[in-house]
Design a protein around this motif. Structure first.
Motif, mmCIF file in Angstrom:
data_model
loop_
_atom_site.group_PDB
_atom_site.id
_atom_site.type_symbol
_atom_site.label_atom_id
_atom_site.label_comp_id
_atom_site.label_asym_id
_atom_site.label_seq_id
_atom_site.Cartn_x
_atom_site.Cartn_y
_atom_site.Cartn_z
ATOM 1 N N LEU B 50 0.837 -1.205 0.000
ATOM 2 C CA LEU B 50 0.000 0.000 0.000
ATOM 3 C C LEU B 50 0.872 1.255 0.000
ATOM 4 O O LEU B 50 0.647 2.188 -0.784
ATOM 5 N N ALA B 51 1.887 1.256 0.864
ATOM 6 C CA ALA B 51 2.717 2.455 1.020
ATOM 7 C C ALA B 51 3.456 2.765 -0.272
ATOM 8 O O ALA B 51 3.505 3.915 -0.714
ATOM 9 N N ALA B 52 4.020 1.718 -0.912
ATOM 10 C CA ALA B 52 4.789 1.976 -2.135
ATOM 11 C C ALA B 52 3.881 2.512 -3.229
ATOM 12 O O ALA B 52 4.247 3.452 -3.944
ATOM 13 N N ALA B 53 2.660 1.943 -3.343
ATOM 14 C CA ALA B 53 1.754 2.415 -4.386
ATOM 15 C C ALA B 53 1.343 3.862 -4.127
ATOM 16 O O ALA B 53 1.356 4.698 -5.040
ATOM 17 N N SER B 101 -5.026 -10.555 14.590
ATOM 18 C CA SER B 101 -3.749 -11.217 14.318
ATOM 19 C C SER B 101 -2.660 -10.237 13.876
ATOM 20 O O SER B 101 -1.484 -10.469 14.154
ATOM 21 N N LEU B 102 -3.006 -9.158 13.182
ATOM 22 C CA LEU B 102 -1.969 -8.244 12.686
ATOM 23 C C LEU B 102 -1.848 -6.970 13.514
ATOM 24 O O LEU B 102 -0.833 -6.287 13.453
ATOM 25 N N GLY B 103 -2.925 -6.655 14.270
ATOM 26 C CA GLY B 103 -3.013 -5.346 14.916
ATOM 27 C C GLY B 103 -1.795 -4.937 15.718
ATOM 28 O O GLY B 103 -1.311 -3.822 15.584
ATOM 29 N N ILE B 104 -1.257 -5.866 16.511
ATOM 30 C CA ILE B 104 -0.175 -5.470 17.397
ATOM 31 C C ILE B 104 1.103 -5.125 16.644
ATOM 32 O O ILE B 104 1.964 -4.457 17.166
ATOM 33 N N PHE B 105 1.202 -5.589 15.391
ATOM 34 C CA PHE B 105 2.439 -5.306 14.653
ATOM 35 C C PHE B 105 2.395 -3.975 13.937
ATOM 36 O O PHE B 105 3.414 -3.463 13.512
ATOM 37 N N LEU B 106 1.157 -3.434 13.771
ATOM 38 C CA LEU B 106 1.044 -2.248 12.917
ATOM 39 C C LEU B 106 1.815 -1.037 13.434
ATOM 40 O O LEU B 106 2.533 -0.413 12.656
ATOM 41 N N PRO B 107 1.725 -0.679 14.726
ATOM 42 C CA PRO B 107 2.485 0.502 15.148
ATOM 43 C C PRO B 107 3.987 0.331 14.945
ATOM 44 O O PRO B 107 4.690 1.302 14.694
ATOM 45 N N LEU B 108 4.467 -0.907 15.040
ATOM 46 C CA LEU B 108 5.907 -1.149 14.854
ATOM 47 C C LEU B 108 6.344 -0.864 13.425
ATOM 48 O O LEU B 108 7.510 -0.610 13.166
ATOM 49 N N ILE B 109 5.386 -0.936 12.500
ATOM 50 C CA ILE B 109 5.762 -0.888 11.098
ATOM 51 C C ILE B 109 6.139 0.513 10.641
ATOM 52 O O ILE B 109 6.910 0.673 9.704
ATOM 53 N N THR B 110 5.622 1.532 11.346
ATOM 54 C CA THR B 110 5.989 2.894 10.955
ATOM 55 C C THR B 110 7.497 3.064 10.948
ATOM 56 O O THR B 110 8.061 3.693 10.061
ATOM 57 N N THR B 111 8.172 2.491 11.950
ATOM 58 C CA THR B 111 9.623 2.658 12.003
ATOM 59 C C THR B 111 10.351 1.449 11.433
ATOM 60 O O THR B 111 11.540 1.300 11.640
ATOM 61 N N ASN B 112 9.649 0.618 10.664
ATOM 62 C CA ASN B 112 10.341 -0.478 9.997
ATOM 63 C C ASN B 112 10.968 0.090 8.732
ATOM 64 O O ASN B 112 10.265 0.537 7.838
ATOM 65 N N CYS B 113 12.305 0.068 8.676
ATOM 66 C CA CYS B 113 12.902 0.775 7.542
ATOM 67 C C CYS B 113 12.658 0.031 6.242
ATOM 68 O O CYS B 113 12.831 0.594 5.166
ATOM 69 N N ALA B 114 12.204 -1.245 6.305
ATOM 70 C CA ALA B 114 11.907 -1.939 5.055
ATOM 71 C C ALA B 114 10.805 -1.221 4.286
ATOM 72 O O ALA B 114 10.879 -1.089 3.068
ATOM 73 N N VAL B 115 9.790 -0.706 5.003
ATOM 74 C CA VAL B 115 8.653 -0.093 4.319
ATOM 75 C C VAL B 115 9.080 1.193 3.605
ATOM 76 O O VAL B 115 8.869 1.353 2.398
ATOM 77 N N LEU B 116 9.718 2.090 4.350
ATOM 78 C CA LEU B 116 10.213 3.322 3.722
ATOM 79 C C LEU B 116 11.274 2.982 2.672
ATOM 80 O O LEU B 116 11.324 3.591 1.599
ATOM 81 N N GLY B 117 12.099 1.987 2.985
ATOM 82 C CA GLY B 117 13.165 1.593 2.056
ATOM 83 C C GLY B 117 12.603 1.135 0.721
ATOM 84 O O GLY B 117 13.080 1.561 -0.333
ATOM 85 N N ILE B 118 11.566 0.276 0.753
ATOM 86 C CA ILE B 118 10.981 -0.214 -0.501
ATOM 87 C C ILE B 118 10.432 0.957 -1.302
ATOM 88 O O ILE B 118 10.655 1.061 -2.516
ATOM 89 N N ALA B 119 9.736 1.888 -0.616
ATOM 90 C CA ALA B 119 9.168 3.044 -1.328
ATOM 91 C C ALA B 119 10.274 3.853 -2.006
ATOM 92 O O ALA B 119 10.137 4.281 -3.158
ATOM 93 N N ILE B 120 11.399 4.047 -1.290
ATOM 94 C CA ILE B 120 12.478 4.862 -1.868
ATOM 95 C C ILE B 120 13.187 4.114 -2.995
ATOM 96 O O ILE B 120 13.526 4.706 -4.024
ATOM 97 N N ILE B 121 13.395 2.795 -2.815
ATOM 98 C CA ILE B 121 14.048 2.021 -3.884
ATOM 99 C C ILE B 121 13.227 2.116 -5.168
ATOM 100 O O ILE B 121 13.764 2.314 -6.255
ATOM 101 N N CYS B 122 11.888 1.990 -5.036
ATOM 102 C CA CYS B 122 11.031 2.075 -6.223
ATOM 103 C C CYS B 122 11.232 3.403 -6.936
ATOM 104 O O CYS B 122 11.227 3.460 -8.167
ATOM 105 N N ILE B 134 4.367 -4.847 -7.953
ATOM 106 C CA ILE B 134 4.922 -6.208 -7.987
ATOM 107 C C ILE B 134 6.182 -6.283 -7.135
ATOM 108 O O ILE B 134 6.358 -7.196 -6.323
ATOM 109 N N PHE B 135 7.052 -5.284 -7.287
ATOM 110 C CA PHE B 135 8.309 -5.284 -6.536
ATOM 111 C C PHE B 135 8.053 -5.238 -5.037
ATOM 112 O O PHE B 135 8.688 -5.957 -4.269
ATOM 113 N N SER B 136 7.072 -4.399 -4.601
ATOM 114 C CA SER B 136 6.888 -4.287 -3.158
ATOM 115 C C SER B 136 6.240 -5.543 -2.581
ATOM 116 O O SER B 136 6.597 -5.953 -1.472
ATOM 117 N N ILE B 137 5.324 -6.174 -3.338
ATOM 118 C CA ILE B 137 4.778 -7.451 -2.834
ATOM 119 C C ILE B 137 5.906 -8.468 -2.706
ATOM 120 O O ILE B 137 6.070 -9.127 -1.672
#
Lengths: 225, 191
Positions: B50-53, B101-122, B134-137
């Motif tokens: 979602l973030a990369a798109a 099942s996913l809720g507790i992980f969501l706040p952690l994801i803001t500072t997961n550099c993989a998410v920002l990293g994928i967006a920047i790599i794209c 496709i790349f981010s999936i």
């Protein structure tokens, strides 16, 4: 004055960010192929960390508790944009070397972790001392890891030839696996040292540093984590 | 065919954790239990895509036409932070089982550099929107794969007798190094 020194010096050994707190691992692993890359990354982090601690501490009475994390992120992100622009002007080769990891300083858990755990609760001068100390500790650790990897991977140190002609470069060290294994061994070494000291004092051995994501401060945003 | 190469490259050859050094904190932090690892991995796939798109659209239609490229970092992180909040609220209301099942992980994801990293790599690779998705999936799946494998190994190691200084994080890092070495075998398959 002694309080100021205490907050500064804890970042140098007691709470050394990557090796004792195990925070901000991505840049630690990624940019330490050579010692000077590690050092340059460390300088950028010192800049962002000290200023973000200062700003967060100055704004701590104005920021509502509910949106504090978003505010911390905005502060850190603005500073990172400053660093990016400064590096593009004055240190372009380093900027290219560090690549994607310059913008990623925003999500380095040390920045948010210190803002949440320290700067938002303490006066400005202590917050700056804490930021500087943590930043210097981070820089020293990155330079140390970078030195080891550069020495074995290229046979050089800060670009100077150290090993003689007999030396066969150990390519493993400059690739990703070398980074992981090297950091793991350093952490194990730190544990051995801590346990040896504790044993001399007659205390029980510990298995720290335990990295469980709780130290980065983000989980504080959600009750029950 | 190009898309196939892109997927293989993102999952195996340039694995986001083991070759690109992104998202290491959650990789080490949430790999003690394979159930938790699976949840974290799924949350990353979901949010990263979602973030990369969205950041791709923001860059293309908002930043680039107005010559604001230097604001990329700050815009992307704000988009991701608000997206994470929004996804959390949406899941809580609309799909409670998934939220549990996913809720507790969501706040952690803001500072997961993989998410920002994928967006920047794209952005840096100048992918089109379809390639970005496709790349981010695929990168997210690569993260999940690495995380689940490491969690599996660490669960088995619980019963092993390890020197006390190596227990926990140091051993996890060395294991990650060995996994990274294994993933090196994929080098040259696709670039």
């Amino acid at each position: 004055m002694s309080r100021l020194w205490k907050e500064f010096s804890k970042g140098l050994w007691k709470d050394l960010p990557p090796f004792k707190l195990v925070l901000g691992l991505c840049p630690v692993l990624a940019v330490t192929k050579t010692a000077d890359n590690g050092f340059g990354m460390g300088l950028a982090v010192i800049f962002v960390l000290a200023l973000s601690n200062m700003l967060v501490s100055m704004l701590r009475k104005l920021i509502p508790a509910k949106v504090r994390i978003a505010c911390f992120i905005v502060v850190a992100a603005s500073l990172v944009v400053c660093v990016e622009l400064l590096m593009q002007t004055y240190a372009y080769p380093l900027y290219l070397q560090l690549g994607i990891f310059v913008p990623l300083i925003v999500v380095n858990c040390i920045i948010l972790g210190r803002a949440e755990a320290f700067a938002s609760k303490n006066p400005v001068h202590l917050a700056v001392a804490d930021g500087l100390g943590m930043g210097v500790g981070f820089t020293l650790s990155l330079t140390f890891l970078g030195s080891i990897r550069e020495l074995f991977g290229y046979g050089t140190w800060f670009g100077m030839q150290v090993m003689g002609d007999w030396f066969q470069p150990f390519t493993f060290m400059i690739e990703a696996p070398g980074a992981f294994v090297c950091l793991g061994l350093i952490l194990a070494g730190m544990n051995t040292l801590t346990n040896w000291q504790r044993k001399n004092k007659g205390l029980e051995a510990i298995t720290g540093p335990v990295h469980d994501c709780k130290s980065c401060g983000m989980c504080a945003t959600k009750p029950g984590m | 065919m190009d898309y196939f190469v892109l997927i293989i490259a993102a999952i195996f050859v340039n694995n986001i954790v083991l070759a690109q050094y992104l998202g290491n904190c959650p990789f080490i932090g949430t790999s003690k239990d394979s159930g938790v690892a699976m949840g974290m991995g799924l949350a990353v796939v979901f949010v990263a895509t979602l973030a990369a798109a969205i950041t791709w659209c923001v860059q293309k239609y908002l930043l680039a036409p107005n010559d604001l490229n230097y604001l990329q970092t700050i815009t992307f992180i704000l988009v991701i932070a608000s997206l994470v909040q929004f996804v959390e609220m949406f899941l809580k209301k609309a799909v409670p089982p998934l939220y549990r099942s996913l809720g507790i992980f969501l706040p952690l994801i803001t500072t997961n550099c993989a998410v920002l990293g994928i967006a920047i790599i794209c952005q840096r690779e100048e992918f089109s929107l379809v390639e970005t998705i496709i790349f981010s999936i695929a990168s997210g799946v690569g993260f999940m794969l690495a995380l689940v494998i490491l969690a599996g190994i660490r669960e088995r190691l619980d019963l092993a007798r390890v020197p006390v200084s190596l227990k926990g994080t140091p051993l996890a890092l060395i294991l990650a190094g060995l996994m990274s070495l294994a993933f090196f075998a994929f080098k040259g398959m696709a670039s």
